[in-house]
Design an enzyme around this catalytic site. Structure first.
Site, PDB file in Angstrom:
ATOM      1  N   CYS A   2       1.242 -15.997   3.182  1.00 47.54           N
ATOM      2  CA  CYS A   2       0.216 -16.865   2.614  1.00 47.54           C
ATOM      3  C   CYS A   2      -0.995 -16.818   3.533  1.00 47.54           C
ATOM      4  O   CYS A   2      -0.918 -16.365   4.665  1.00 47.54           O
ATOM      5  CB  CYS A   2       0.731 -18.289   2.541  1.00 47.54           C
ATOM      6  SG  CYS A   2       2.291 -18.424   1.689  1.00 47.54           S
ATOM      7  N   ARG A  27      -3.192 -11.296   1.338  1.00 47.15           N
ATOM      8  CA  ARG A  27      -1.945 -11.767   1.950  1.00 47.15           C
ATOM      9  C   ARG A  27      -0.970 -12.343   0.929  1.00 47.15           C
ATOM     10  O   ARG A  27       0.221 -12.491   1.217  1.00 47.15           O
ATOM     11  CB  ARG A  27      -2.245 -12.844   2.994  1.00 47.15           C
ATOM     12  CG  ARG A  27      -3.032 -12.345   4.171  1.00 47.15           C
ATOM     13  CD  ARG A  27      -3.408 -13.481   5.077  1.00 47.15           C
ATOM     14  NE  ARG A  27      -2.245 -14.058   5.716  1.00 47.15           N
ATOM     15  CZ  ARG A  27      -1.732 -13.644   6.865  1.00 47.15           C
ATOM     16  NH1 ARG A  27      -2.289 -12.637   7.498  1.00 47.15           N
ATOM     17  NH2 ARG A  27      -0.683 -14.214   7.379  1.00 47.15           N
ATOM     18  N   TRP A  78       1.820 -17.130  -1.569  1.00 48.63           N
ATOM     19  CA  TRP A  78       2.720 -16.100  -2.079  1.00 48.63           C
ATOM     20  C   TRP A  78       4.098 -16.741  -2.039  1.00 48.63           C
ATOM     21  O   TRP A  78       4.636 -17.007  -0.973  1.00 48.63           O
ATOM     22  CB  TRP A  78       2.638 -14.883  -1.173  1.00 48.63           C
ATOM     23  CG  TRP A  78       3.402 -13.697  -1.641  1.00 48.63           C
ATOM     24  CD1 TRP A  78       3.027 -12.788  -2.574  1.00 48.63           C
ATOM     25  CD2 TRP A  78       4.695 -13.277  -1.169  1.00 48.63           C
ATOM     26  NE1 TRP A  78       4.003 -11.834  -2.719  1.00 48.63           N
ATOM     27  CE2 TRP A  78       5.028 -12.109  -1.879  1.00 48.63           C
ATOM     28  CE3 TRP A  78       5.595 -13.779  -0.237  1.00 48.63           C
ATOM     29  CZ2 TRP A  78       6.214 -11.434  -1.676  1.00 48.63           C
ATOM     30  CZ3 TRP A  78       6.789 -13.107  -0.031  1.00 48.63           C
ATOM     31  CH2 TRP A  78       7.086 -11.942  -0.749  1.00 48.63           C
ATOM     32  N   ASN A 102       2.068 -21.578   6.300  1.00 47.34           N
ATOM     33  CA  ASN A 102       2.473 -20.197   6.093  1.00 47.34           C
ATOM     34  C   ASN A 102       3.773 -20.021   6.858  1.00 47.34           C
ATOM     35  O   ASN A 102       3.858 -20.446   8.006  1.00 47.34           O
ATOM     36  CB  ASN A 102       1.369 -19.268   6.633  1.00 47.34           C
ATOM     37  CG  ASN A 102       1.767 -17.819   6.600  1.00 47.34           C
ATOM     38  OD1 ASN A 102       2.635 -17.420   5.833  1.00 47.34           O
ATOM     39  ND2 ASN A 102       1.138 -17.015   7.447  1.00 47.34           N
ATOM     40  N   GLY A 103       4.780 -19.439   6.237  1.00 46.65           N
ATOM     41  CA  GLY A 103       6.059 -19.261   6.933  1.00 46.65           C
ATOM     42  C   GLY A 103       7.149 -20.051   6.245  1.00 46.65           C
ATOM     43  O   GLY A 103       7.000 -20.434   5.083  1.00 46.65           O
ATOM     44  N   LYS A 489       3.764   4.639  -3.626  1.00 41.15           N
ATOM     45  CA  LYS A 489       2.439   4.360  -4.204  1.00 41.15           C
ATOM     46  C   LYS A 489       2.559   4.201  -5.713  1.00 41.15           C
ATOM     47  O   LYS A 489       2.024   3.273  -6.290  1.00 41.15           O
ATOM     48  CB  LYS A 489       1.433   5.496  -3.928  1.00 41.15           C
ATOM     49  CG  LYS A 489       0.899   5.645  -2.540  1.00 41.15           C
ATOM     50  CD  LYS A 489       0.023   4.513  -2.067  1.00 41.15           C
ATOM     51  CE  LYS A 489       0.841   3.437  -1.453  1.00 41.15           C
ATOM     52  NZ  LYS A 489       1.037   3.278  -0.083  1.00 41.15           N
ATOM     53  N   GLU A 492       4.470   0.904  -6.664  1.00 43.71           N
ATOM     54  CA  GLU A 492       3.859  -0.390  -6.358  1.00 43.71           C
ATOM     55  C   GLU A 492       2.647  -0.701  -7.224  1.00 43.71           C
ATOM     56  O   GLU A 492       2.421  -1.848  -7.562  1.00 43.71           O
ATOM     57  CB  GLU A 492       3.598  -0.615  -4.863  1.00 43.71           C
ATOM     58  CG  GLU A 492       2.753   0.335  -4.137  1.00 43.71           C
ATOM     59  CD  GLU A 492       2.640   0.070  -2.619  1.00 43.71           C
ATOM     60  OE1 GLU A 492       3.009  -0.993  -2.115  1.00 43.71           O
ATOM     61  OE2 GLU A 492       2.133   0.976  -1.938  1.00 43.71           O
ATOM     62  N   HIS A 508      22.932  16.829  -5.126  1.00 44.54           N
ATOM     63  CA  HIS A 508      23.986  15.878  -4.743  1.00 44.54           C
ATOM     64  C   HIS A 508      23.869  14.571  -5.516  1.00 44.54           C
ATOM     65  O   HIS A 508      24.364  13.546  -5.062  1.00 44.54           O
ATOM     66  CB  HIS A 508      23.942  15.619  -3.239  1.00 44.54           C
ATOM     67  CG  HIS A 508      24.167  16.853  -2.431  1.00 44.54           C
ATOM     68  ND1 HIS A 508      25.363  17.542  -2.455  1.00 44.54           N
ATOM     69  CD2 HIS A 508      23.339  17.551  -1.618  1.00 44.54           C
ATOM     70  CE1 HIS A 508      25.262  18.603  -1.667  1.00 44.54           C
ATOM     71  NE2 HIS A 508      24.046  18.637  -1.157  1.00 44.54           N
ATOM     72  N   LYS A 607      -0.236  -7.963   1.034  1.00 40.16           N
ATOM     73  CA  LYS A 607      -0.703  -6.956   1.988  1.00 40.16           C
ATOM     74  C   LYS A 607      -0.042  -7.136   3.348  1.00 40.16           C
ATOM     75  O   LYS A 607       0.258  -6.180   4.046  1.00 40.16           O
ATOM     76  CB  LYS A 607      -2.227  -7.079   2.121  1.00 40.16           C
ATOM     77  CG  LYS A 607      -2.852  -6.094   3.079  1.00 40.16           C
ATOM     78  CD  LYS A 607      -3.096  -4.788   2.399  1.00 40.16           C
ATOM     79  CE  LYS A 607      -3.621  -3.715   3.334  1.00 40.16           C
ATOM     80  NZ  LYS A 607      -3.046  -2.411   2.986  1.00 40.16           N
TER      81      LYS A 607
HETATM   82  C1  G6P Z   1       3.500  -4.723   2.987  1.00 43.31           C
HETATM   83  C2  G6P Z   1       2.361  -3.909   2.426  1.00 43.31           C
HETATM   84  C3  G6P Z   1       2.590  -2.434   2.677  1.00 43.31           C
HETATM   85  C4  G6P Z   1       2.819  -2.186   4.161  1.00 43.31           C
HETATM   86  C5  G6P Z   1       3.949  -3.057   4.711  1.00 43.31           C
HETATM   87  C6  G6P Z   1       3.988  -3.004   6.226  1.00 43.31           C
HETATM   88  O1  G6P Z   1       4.642  -4.494   2.237  1.00 43.31           O
HETATM   89  O2  G6P Z   1       2.211  -4.138   1.045  1.00 43.31           O
HETATM   90  O3  G6P Z   1       1.478  -1.678   2.242  1.00 43.31           O
HETATM   91  O4  G6P Z   1       3.120  -0.843   4.361  1.00 43.31           O
HETATM   92  O5  G6P Z   1       3.740  -4.416   4.352  1.00 43.31           O
HETATM   93  O6  G6P Z   1       2.817  -3.582   6.729  1.00 43.31           O
HETATM   94  P1  G6P Z   1       2.150  -3.243   8.119  1.00 43.31           P
HETATM   95  O7  G6P Z   1       0.924  -4.121   8.161  1.00 43.31           O
HETATM   96  O8  G6P Z   1       3.156  -3.638   9.164  1.00 43.31           O
HETATM   97  O9  G6P Z   1       1.831  -1.805   8.157  1.00 43.31           O
END
Ligand code: G6P
Length: 612
Positions: A2, A27, A78, A102-103, A489, A492, A508, A607
């Site tokens: 968040c 976030r 979130w 947040n948390g 990619k 998501e 396999h 993010k």
């Molecule tokens: C989230 C983001 C990803 C990212 C991952 C790790 O899941 O959506 O795009 O790769 O976190 O984040 P970081 O900031 O540690 O690279």
């Protein structure tokens, strides 16, 4: 996860809070809310499900009275506890007290029972509401706001960042940090707070980062920080070099597309000042680097998501070029599996945000062992991982706003290539070989630029995927993690189910899935594995699968019925992962645009993931 913003000023802070939330939307974004104290010393609460723009509309319909709103807190959520709904959105209010969080407060059920017994009524399913009620409860017992917050957080188990205001004490805002990031922004006659400095860049570039366990009070005339023992603490004031506009979208329709196209420049920025005359400079890792690297006998990498894929590529390089044993773990697994961490380990974390909870905990766990050194490869200069690692290697990719990571990934690869060469030199890599590799790193930007010119071809190709339910990605060697990244990619942002396999694993299991409905996307540069990949692809064709192959233009792949070959520029093997990632990013982007999904902020994702 968040996002939190707070402000105390002599003006209405609502627009600052809303702009801050917009900048934190990456976030998390299922709902948002603002609480300010109005002129009649009452809380003015506005919350809305959906994006920050919906909150802005709600505020426009019912703004705080003129002359009010000089202190406030705001939040973009979130969901963790409780579905996205207005009642679960923050701020949470208990009479005069408003809280954003947040948390996770892990013992919230126990506290909820206790507060319910004390007569408090709960309106949400969140863990956060216990914080509002507990603080109000302590105030009712005669404590002032600061003491109440201090005593409340002593009762919380878990990880949190909190911002708290009370309508009865409208001159100061309280902050607490344990496990989730929080910083104070210093203005002139006004003071701000946020989960991430980016939120406050339009109003200040001076920041103070709270440490674990800190409690802080911010006022118009300054701030005060108290450490976990309640003693006054000093924390360094840092000037941010980020600019408020660097994050703007410019002519691009989405941040993701902008960030894909920024890669040639971003890759050049990662290299800037770090190589000279065919040689990687060790000095950019800081004064301790030489001494620390001398102790390295093995490498352990921990990261999450896209960053973990960068780590998987690096493992091939570190073992093949530097001849140093290297293991890679998903940070979330690493911290819970009681791993053996031997002396002499170089512990590398990779993180765009520098705040991913699992990666941070993996580092903290490693630091309890006798490691040689910790390095973080990171894009956020003022982040927790940067502050807690021995060495920080910044990728200099610039702000990445799209949830789907693009330029952060390729620049992580570039940074990891530099680390590989430094390790290799200590293991006897010849100056001539190093020069060769450095030359290839320097050519990466131009090669990526060449691939970006194929944007129209990839847009066309995307039309063929939009009605598919599934897709399979294949690669070998360093192209296996590239295939994993391509599949990530696609899933998501387009919501098409995509899986990646090491090409040799095809027979396999996954081959059973291949029929005319299953597109198979292969990344196959002209490396020593090419012939093997070719035979794997025969297996796909023989079952009617449609093939899309990204291959070196000289590799001898031919277009044919059911086979589309996209020619890629010829490059040195070291930089192939950076180059072959680009078309996979563009393909996923165009599929998502054609499907009409929310490209920059895909559903259910965030993010920066600062909870486990
Ligand atoms: C989230 C983001 C990803 C990212 C991952 C790790 O899941 O959506 O795009 O790769 O976190 O984040 P970081 O900031 O540690 O690279």
């Amino acid at each position: 996860m968040c996002g939190i913003v707070g402000a105390v000023a002599q003006r209405n802070v609502t627009p600052i809070l809303v702009e801050g939330l917009r900048r934190l939307e990456y976030r998390g974004y299922d709902s948002a809310g603002v609480a300010v104290v109005d002129a009649g010393k009452k809380l003015h609460l506005t919350r809305a499900v959906g994006k920050v723009s919906q909150l802005a509309e709600a505020l426009a319909a019912q703004p705080p009275q003129p002359g009010s709103g000089r202190i406030g807190i705001a939040h973009t959520r979130w969901a963790t506890h409780g579905v996205p709904a207005e009642r679960n959105s923050h701020p949470h209010v208990s009479r005069d007290v408003a809280v954003v969080h947040n948390g996770i407060i892990e013992n919230h059920e126990e506290l909820r029972a206790e507060l319910t017994a004390a007569g408090f009524k709960f309106n949400s399913e969140t863990d956060t509401e216990v914080a509002a009620h507990l603080i109000q409860h302590l105030i009712d017992q005669g404590q002032d706001l600061r003491t109440a917050v201090q005593n409340a957080i002593r009762r919380f188990h878990g990880a949190y960042a909190l911002a708290v205001i009370s309508a009865t004490e409208p001159n100061h805002l309280l902050l607490a940090r344990k496990g989730s990031p929080l910083c104070i922004g210093l203005g002139i006659g006004e003071t701000f707070a946020a989960s991430d400095a980016t939120a406050l860049l339009p109003v200040t570039n001076r920041f103070v980062y709270l440490d674990e366990g800190d409690l802080a009070e911010i006022r118009t005339d300054g701030y005060e920080i108290f450490d976990a023992d309640g003693k006054t603490a000093q924390r360094e004031v840092r000037i941010s070099s980020q600019s408020a506009d660097a994050a703007d979208r410019g002519p691009y329709r989405h941040y993701m597309l902008k960030e894909i196209f920024e890669q040639p420049l971003a890759l050049a920025n990662t290299l800037e000042g770090r190589i000279s005359e065919g040689h990687v400079l060790e000095s950019f890792l800081g004064p301790k680097a030489g001494e620390l690297l001398a102790k390295v006998e093995r490498v352990q990498i921990a990261a999450c998501g896209t960053s973990a894929h960068a780590g998987m590529v690096a493992r091939y390089w570190i073992e093949e070029i530097a001849r140093v044993p290297c293991a890679v773990d998903l940070a979330s697994e690493f911290r819970y599996r009681d791993p053996v961490i031997e002396a002499g380990t170089l512990f590398i974390t990779i993180s765009q945000s520098g705040e991913t909870a699992d990666t941070l905990e993996a580092l903290r766990h490693a630091k309890t062992k006798k490691i040689a050194a910790s390095i973080v490869i990171c894009n956020a200069p003022e982040s927790s991982l940067v502050r807690e690692s021995d060495i920080a290697l910044m990728t200099h990719a610039g702000p990445e706003r799209s949830v789907a990571s693009t330029k952060a990934f390729t620049t992580q690869l570039m940074a990891l290539a530099l680390v590989t060469l430094l390790l290799a030199r200590r293991r006897g890599l010849t100056a001539e070989k190093e020069k060769h590799y450095v030359k290839s790193l320097l050519s990466a930007s131009a090669k990526v630029e060449q691939v970006l010119k194929q944007d129209d071809v990839l847009k066309k190709l995307a039309e063929r995927l939009i009605h598919k339910q599934h897709a399979l990605f294949l690669g070998r060697g360093t192209m296996f993690p590239v295939a994993l990244e391509g599949a990530l990619k696609l899933k998501e942002i387009s919501y098409i189910h995509a899986e990646a396999y090491a090409a040799g694993e095809l027979k396999h299991g996954p081959l059973a899935l291949v029929d005319e409905h299953m597109p198979v996307i292969a990344v196959a540069p002209r490396d020593e594995l090419l012939e093997k990949v070719k035979s794997n692809l025969q297996e796909v064709r023989a079952r009617g699968g449609e093939l899309i192959v990204f291959a070196d233009q000289d590799a001898g792949f031919q277009n044919g019925p059911g086979v589309t070959v996209i020619g890629m520029p010829h490059a040195d093997e070291l930089i192939d992962p950076m180059i072959y990632t680009i078309p996979l990013q563009l393909l996923a982007y165009h599929v998502a645009v054609l499907k009409g999904t929310d490209v920059d902020q895909p559903r259910n994702l965030a993010k920066s993931v600062t909870v486990e």
